[in-house]
Design an enzyme around this catalytic site. Structure first.
Site, PDB file in Angstrom:
ATOM      1  N   SER A 193       3.223  -5.957   3.749  1.00 32.21           N
ATOM      2  CA  SER A 193       4.077  -4.877   4.204  1.00 32.21           C
ATOM      3  C   SER A 193       5.491  -5.433   4.280  1.00 32.21           C
ATOM      4  O   SER A 193       5.882  -6.276   3.479  1.00 32.21           O
ATOM      5  CB  SER A 193       3.589  -4.340   5.542  1.00 32.21           C
ATOM      6  OG  SER A 193       4.406  -3.293   6.012  1.00 32.21           O
TER       7      SER A 193
ATOM      8  N   TYR B  19      10.764   3.427   0.444  1.00 34.82           N
ATOM      9  CA  TYR B  19      10.231   2.083   0.625  1.00 34.82           C
ATOM     10  C   TYR B  19       9.574   1.959   1.996  1.00 34.82           C
ATOM     11  O   TYR B  19       8.461   1.415   2.126  1.00 34.82           O
ATOM     12  CB  TYR B  19      11.356   1.059   0.481  1.00 34.82           C
ATOM     13  CG  TYR B  19      10.898  -0.373   0.610  1.00 34.82           C
ATOM     14  CD1 TYR B  19      10.024  -0.935  -0.317  1.00 34.82           C
ATOM     15  CD2 TYR B  19      11.344  -1.173   1.667  1.00 34.82           C
ATOM     16  CE1 TYR B  19       9.603  -2.255  -0.194  1.00 34.82           C
ATOM     17  CE2 TYR B  19      10.935  -2.500   1.791  1.00 34.82           C
ATOM     18  CZ  TYR B  19      10.066  -3.033   0.855  1.00 34.82           C
ATOM     19  OH  TYR B  19       9.651  -4.340   0.983  1.00 34.82           O
TER      20      TYR B  19
ATOM     21  N   LYS C 144       5.676   0.965   2.916  1.00 42.61           N
ATOM     22  CA  LYS C 144       5.351  -0.225   3.691  1.00 42.61           C
ATOM     23  C   LYS C 144       4.607   0.134   4.981  1.00 42.61           C
ATOM     24  O   LYS C 144       3.762  -0.636   5.441  1.00 42.61           O
ATOM     25  CB  LYS C 144       6.621  -1.018   3.990  1.00 42.61           C
ATOM     26  CG  LYS C 144       7.292  -1.613   2.762  1.00 42.61           C
ATOM     27  CD  LYS C 144       6.474  -2.732   2.137  1.00 42.61           C
ATOM     28  CE  LYS C 144       5.680  -2.343   0.918  1.00 42.61           C
ATOM     29  NZ  LYS C 144       4.955  -3.499   0.327  1.00 42.61           N
TER      30      LYS C 144
END
Length: 322
Positions: A159, A186, A190
């Site tokens: 992550s 993004y 994650k």
């Protein structure tokens, strides 16, 4: 467990973490072995005797990049490469089916591959690029090979502190209605990596298989190739201004250290269903900025279950509880 366990932290390297560890006979899958963290992760594991199966989209690039892995393998360690394009579910399924057909078990799966801050785009299956590649590709791959992971096996999802940019949007995962922002996308992907680890751990821990998510730290690798210098400067400023702590880039061996710590060295009950950074389990931290800790929404078990159901619907495949 090594004596180095008590001393490791943010500046520790992969070699520090695995000092004295013998991985002979262990079989480990690492995705994204054509550059950066993936190559370093494969290197240190093979150097300790592990049979590493490295997955990459571009096998020619991966062969060149992993020469250091093959040359440094010891104690029976080795590296095999398999083709995997996480942005294509056809490729993901073909890779998983080939691994299942071999029938060889995995002691550890490190879902390392990913993309960051890409311009708006879609995978071959029509998913937003970052969510589709970073989360859905690994979601299908890992679930399809979960039967190869027996008692004592672990899943490590890479992550990022970038999960603090955004929770997953369960109503609009592909930005069909939401204005696209590369770091929001993004962040969603994650956070999804953490959710996936949380729910996978819940589903498999009764049979001795655990899962965790890790933040490698701020590292200058190919992952940042889509960012302009202005964007990079703003990101670094954010990290320097958060938490009142000095910021410095990690080296690649330091960046890959948390992955191998969580996958090999840390007690399974300590890291299972958690988020780790700097070779430790991270605390829950609210507030703005990217430095330190995990946002509580990322570990929310109800959100994790909801994402699992959404992911199954998106990929058109169901993965029942083991």
């Amino acid at each position: 467990m090594t004596s180095a366990t008590q001393a490791i932290g943010a500046q520790s390297t992969t070699d520090d973490v695995l000092d004295g560890v013998d991985l002979s006979g262990r079989r480990i899958l690492v995705t994204g072995v054509s550059a950066g963290l993936g190559v370093e992760t494969a290197r240190v594991l093979a150097a300790r005797g592990a049979h590493v199966v490295g997955a990459a989209r571009d096998l020619d690039k991966a062969r060149k990049a992993t020469e250091i892995v093959r040359s440094g393998a010891a104690n029976g360690g080795r590296l095999d490469l398999v083709e995997l394009d996480l942005a294509s579910l056809a490729s993901v399924r073909a890779c998983a089916d080939a691994l299942v057909a071999r029938g060889e078990t995995f002691d550890l799966v490190i879902a390392n591959a990913g993309v960051m801050a890409t311009p708006f785009g879609k995978t071959s299956d029509g998913f937003e690029t970052q969510f589709g590649t970073n989360h859905l590709g690994h979601f299908v791959l890992v679930n399809r090979i979960a039967g190869l992971m027996g008692p004592g096996a672990r899943l490590v999802n890479l992550s990022s502190a970038g999960h603090r940019f955004s929770d997953v949007d369960l109503e609009d995962p592909n930005f069909d209605r939401t204005p696209y922002a590369e770091f929001v996308a993004y962040g969603r992907s994650k956070t999804a990596n953490i959710h996936f680890a949380v729910e996978f751990d819940r589903r498999h821990r009764h049979r001795g298989v655990r899962a965790t998510a890790v933040h490698p730290g701020g590292i200058q690798t190919e992952l940042g190739r889509h960012m302009t210098q202005e964007t990079m400067d703003a990101l670094v400023a954010n990290m320097r201004n958060a938490g009142g702590e000095a910021f410095s880039w990690k080296t690649i061996p330091q960046g890959a250290a948390t992955s191998v710590w969580a996958g090999v060295v840390a007690p399974a009950d300590e890291v299972g269903g958690r988020y780790c950074e700097d070779c430790h389990v991270a605390g829950i931290v609210e507030g703005e900025g990217l430095r330190g800790g995990v946002r509580p929404y990322a570990l929310d078990p109800d959100r994790a279950r909801a994402l699992w159901a959404l992911s199954e619907a998106m990929v058109g495949e169901t993965f029942p509880e083991a």
